[in-house]
Design a protein around this motif. Structure first.
Motif, PDB file in Angstrom:
ATOM      1  N   SER A  49     -22.646  45.109 -18.666  1.00 42.42           N
ATOM      2  CA  SER A  49     -21.933  45.773 -17.570  1.00 42.42           C
ATOM      3  C   SER A  49     -20.426  45.579 -17.748  1.00 42.42           C
ATOM      4  N   GLY A  50     -19.670  46.234 -16.868  1.00 40.03           N
ATOM      5  CA  GLY A  50     -18.222  46.106 -16.909  1.00 40.03           C
ATOM      6  C   GLY A  50     -17.768  44.704 -16.547  1.00 40.03           C
ATOM      7  N   ALA A  51     -18.253  44.210 -15.416  1.00 39.35           N
ATOM      8  CA  ALA A  51     -17.806  42.896 -14.938  1.00 39.35           C
ATOM      9  C   ALA A  51     -18.142  41.811 -15.957  1.00 39.35           C
ATOM     10  N   GLU A  52     -19.315  41.927 -16.548  1.00 44.33           N
ATOM     11  CA  GLU A  52     -19.737  40.914 -17.515  1.00 44.33           C
ATOM     12  C   GLU A  52     -18.819  40.943 -18.750  1.00 44.33           C
ATOM     13  N   VAL A  65      -6.950  45.440 -22.278  1.00 42.89           N
ATOM     14  CA  VAL A  65      -7.104  46.698 -21.546  1.00 42.89           C
ATOM     15  C   VAL A  65      -8.545  46.817 -21.069  1.00 42.89           C
ATOM     16  N   ASP A  66      -8.678  47.074 -19.765  1.00 40.11           N
ATOM     17  CA  ASP A  66      -9.999  47.290 -19.168  1.00 40.11           C
ATOM     18  C   ASP A  66     -10.264  48.785 -19.222  1.00 40.11           C
ATOM     19  N   GLU A  67     -11.039  49.188 -20.224  1.00 37.10           N
ATOM     20  CA  GLU A  67     -11.348  50.614 -20.407  1.00 37.10           C
ATOM     21  C   GLU A  67     -12.785  50.909 -19.972  1.00 37.10           C
ATOM     22  N   VAL A  68     -13.262  50.115 -19.016  1.00 35.10           N
ATOM     23  CA  VAL A  68     -14.615  50.326 -18.497  1.00 35.10           C
ATOM     24  C   VAL A  68     -14.744  51.758 -17.949  1.00 35.10           C
ATOM     25  N   GLN A  69     -13.698  52.231 -17.297  1.00 35.53           N
ATOM     26  CA  GLN A  69     -13.752  53.564 -16.696  1.00 35.53           C
ATOM     27  C   GLN A  69     -13.048  54.618 -17.559  1.00 35.53           C
ATOM     28  N   THR A  70     -11.975  54.219 -18.236  1.00 41.43           N
ATOM     29  CA  THR A  70     -11.174  55.202 -18.990  1.00 41.43           C
ATOM     30  C   THR A  70     -11.708  55.462 -20.396  1.00 41.43           C
ATOM     31  N   SER A 113     -17.632  49.694 -20.842  1.00 35.60           N
ATOM     32  CA  SER A 113     -18.988  49.771 -20.267  1.00 35.60           C
ATOM     33  C   SER A 113     -19.181  51.218 -19.816  1.00 35.60           C
ATOM     34  N   LYS A 114     -19.669  51.455 -18.614  1.00 36.70           N
ATOM     35  CA  LYS A 114     -19.876  52.799 -18.056  1.00 36.70           C
ATOM     36  C   LYS A 114     -20.278  53.842 -19.112  1.00 36.70           C
ATOM     37  N   GLY A 115     -19.311  54.638 -19.604  1.00 33.21           N
ATOM     38  CA  GLY A 115     -19.626  55.736 -20.519  1.00 33.21           C
ATOM     39  C   GLY A 115     -20.196  55.299 -21.855  1.00 33.21           C
TER      40      GLY A 115
HETATM   41  N1  PLP Z   1     -13.584  47.489 -14.628  1.00 33.55           N
HETATM   42  C1  PLP Z   1     -13.321  48.713 -14.161  1.00 33.55           C
HETATM   43  C2  PLP Z   1     -12.036  49.382 -14.536  1.00 33.55           C
HETATM   44  C3  PLP Z   1     -14.234  49.363 -13.332  1.00 33.55           C
HETATM   45  O1  PLP Z   1     -13.951  50.578 -12.857  1.00 33.55           O
HETATM   46  C4  PLP Z   1     -15.432  48.704 -12.992  1.00 33.55           C
HETATM   47  C5  PLP Z   1     -16.398  49.329 -12.101  1.00 33.55           C
HETATM   48  O2  PLP Z   1     -16.163  50.296 -11.435  1.00 33.55           O
HETATM   49  C6  PLP Z   1     -15.663  47.413 -13.514  1.00 33.55           C
HETATM   50  C7  PLP Z   1     -14.715  46.843 -14.334  1.00 33.55           C
HETATM   51  C8  PLP Z   1     -16.926  46.690 -13.195  1.00 33.55           C
HETATM   52  O3  PLP Z   1     -18.004  47.300 -13.842  1.00 33.55           O
HETATM   53  P1  PLP Z   1     -19.508  46.993 -13.393  1.00 33.55           P
HETATM   54  O4  PLP Z   1     -19.713  47.603 -12.059  1.00 33.55           O
HETATM   55  O5  PLP Z   1     -20.323  47.627 -14.481  1.00 33.55           O
HETATM   56  O6  PLP Z   1     -19.653  45.520 -13.387  1.00 33.55           O
END
Ligand code: PLP
Length: 393
Positions: A105-108, A219-224, A248-250
């Motif tokens: 996941s993103g947070a992880e 850089v947190d590219e979980v969304q971008t 993560s995400k995409g």
């Molecule tokens: N980082 C960003 C930029 C996010 O947008 C999100 C979730 O929306 C997270 C981290 C956390 O991701 P997750 O919900 O998969 O733990």
């Protein structure tokens, strides 16, 4: 199949109330479309909170899930398997000299990146600067890093060691940097925080500041990531190279997977046993993600996102000319937002009643993040409904 009323009753009776769920019960999806249990069709312009880069149930993803799940679903990370190795190569070849750790996941992924900053700080430096209005997830350190007090307040005391700066204000970064600061972490386009774009000058200055002070740029590219902003990764717009990138995400386009992409110069810090995940990067998850990469490439989706994003933006600008309560339109590629003078949640509900799904965030921002393969006709259709609802404001 259970009746819709019964599904909702089960939620009411058995699910923990952490989500503000709205709308009907959904049973099926294809591309940018969802069907509810009454057979009604909805246009989804916000698939999976940014997850759905390929839309719902892309045939290539469905095929890989079927084939790989018949072959091998899970193996622990003390064994070798091809799917994970191949995906790691794919990520490294498409980003910067690095090695990859897979999570779920993103947070992880954010947590893992933060652990690496502690290794880099070697017990002497530990503070990480993050941005006001950022969002990095709900686990303890990710939540503590998130620059929004409303998420942290109920859980105090939070993880110490985070300082807050402001996006696009390099002086604020300089002000909070001290001899304990080891890294800066940010989203290049803040998503949940209201679609706020980091300026190029700011990022270039930030990267130089990090280098000058021996600090890491994460850089947190979980969304971008994964084509959303018109490039495979958003950092490519800025002409910089991060030290660490989280994804993560995409990355799984609906299948849970996350990744920490760690610059080569940092990799020796991470010794066996210092970090691990039972499920991270399973054969099934990594096979799906490889298919996502292949599909993004084959369908030229970053370029499509840039083109459709420009079209969507032009449509939103036209809406802004019509409605005085639209304060600003901002975004990059297919990550667009409108800041309004009125709260967006009631509008989001009305739009959903008209069978179009968008998102309301940060009270006053309406966020639109369609699948990267969304068509112009679909964008037009969604915009028509949004306009109809806006006329009633
Ligand atoms: N980082 C960003 C930029 C996010 O947008 C999100 C979730 O929306 C997270 C981290 C956390 O991701 P997750 O919900 O998969 O733990």
């Amino acid at each position: 199949m259970m009746s819709c009323a019964k599904v909702k009753k089960y939620y009411q009776n058995y699910s923990l109330y952490t989500y503000n769920r709205v709308g009907p019960v959904f049973v099926r999806g294809k591309g940018s479309w969802l069907w509810d249990c009454a057979g009604k069709k909805y246009l989804d312009l916000f698939p999976g909170w940014g997850v759905g880069v390929l839309g719902h149930c892309h045939p290539a993803v469905v095929k890989t899930i079927g084939e790989q799940s018949r072959r091998l679903i899970h193996l622990p990370n003390n064994l070798f398997f091809e799917q994970q190795a191949v995906l790691a190569e794919q990520i490294v070849k498409n980003s910067f000299p690095s090695r990859v750790f897979f999570s779920n996941s993103g947070a992880e992924s954010v947590e893992g990146a933060l652990k690496i900053t502690r290794l880099f700080g070697a017990g002497k430096r530990y503070k990480v600067i993050t941005m006001r209005d950022s969002f990095h997830g709900r686990t303890f350190a990710a939540m503590s890093a998130t620059g929004q007090a409303k998420y942290r307040k109920p859980f105090k005391p939070v993880v110490p060691g985070f300082s807050e700066a402001r996006l696009n204000d390099i002086r604020s970064v300089r002000r909070v940097t001290d001899n304990k600061t080891v890294a800066v972490m940010l989203e290049l386009v803040q998503g949940e925080g209201g679609v706020n774009i980091a300026g190029k000058d700011f990022i270039v200055a930030l990267s130089a500041w990090c280098r000058k002070n021996g600090m890491l740029l994460i850089v947190d590219e979980v969304q971008t990531g994964m084509g959303r902003t018109g490039k495979l990764f958003a950092y490519e717009h800025y002409g910089i190279t991060p030290d660490i990138m989280v994804l993560s995400k995409g990355l799984g386009a609906g299948f849970p997977i996350g990744a920490i992409v760690v610059g080569r110069h940092l990799c020796d810090l991470v010794k066996p046993g210092l970090h691990a995940s039972t499920f991270g990067g399973s054969p099934l998850a990594t096979a799906v993600s490889k298919t996502v990469f292949d599909t993004i490439k084959k369908e030229r989706l970053p370029a499509a996102a840039a083109k459709s994003g420009a079209y969507l933006r032009a449509c939103l600008m036209r809406l802004r000319d019509k409605f005085a309560f639209i304060r600003e339109v901002r975004g990059m590629g297919l990550m667009q937002g409108m800041e309004l003078d009125v709260k967006t949640f009631p509008l989001f509900l009305k739009i959903m009643e008209n069978r179009v799904i968008v998102n309301s965030t940060h009270d006053y921002v309406m966020r639109i993040m369609p699948a990267l393969n969304v068509s112009r006709e679909e964008i037009d259709r969604g915009l028509k409904i949004i306009e109809k609802v806006f006329k009633g404001v």
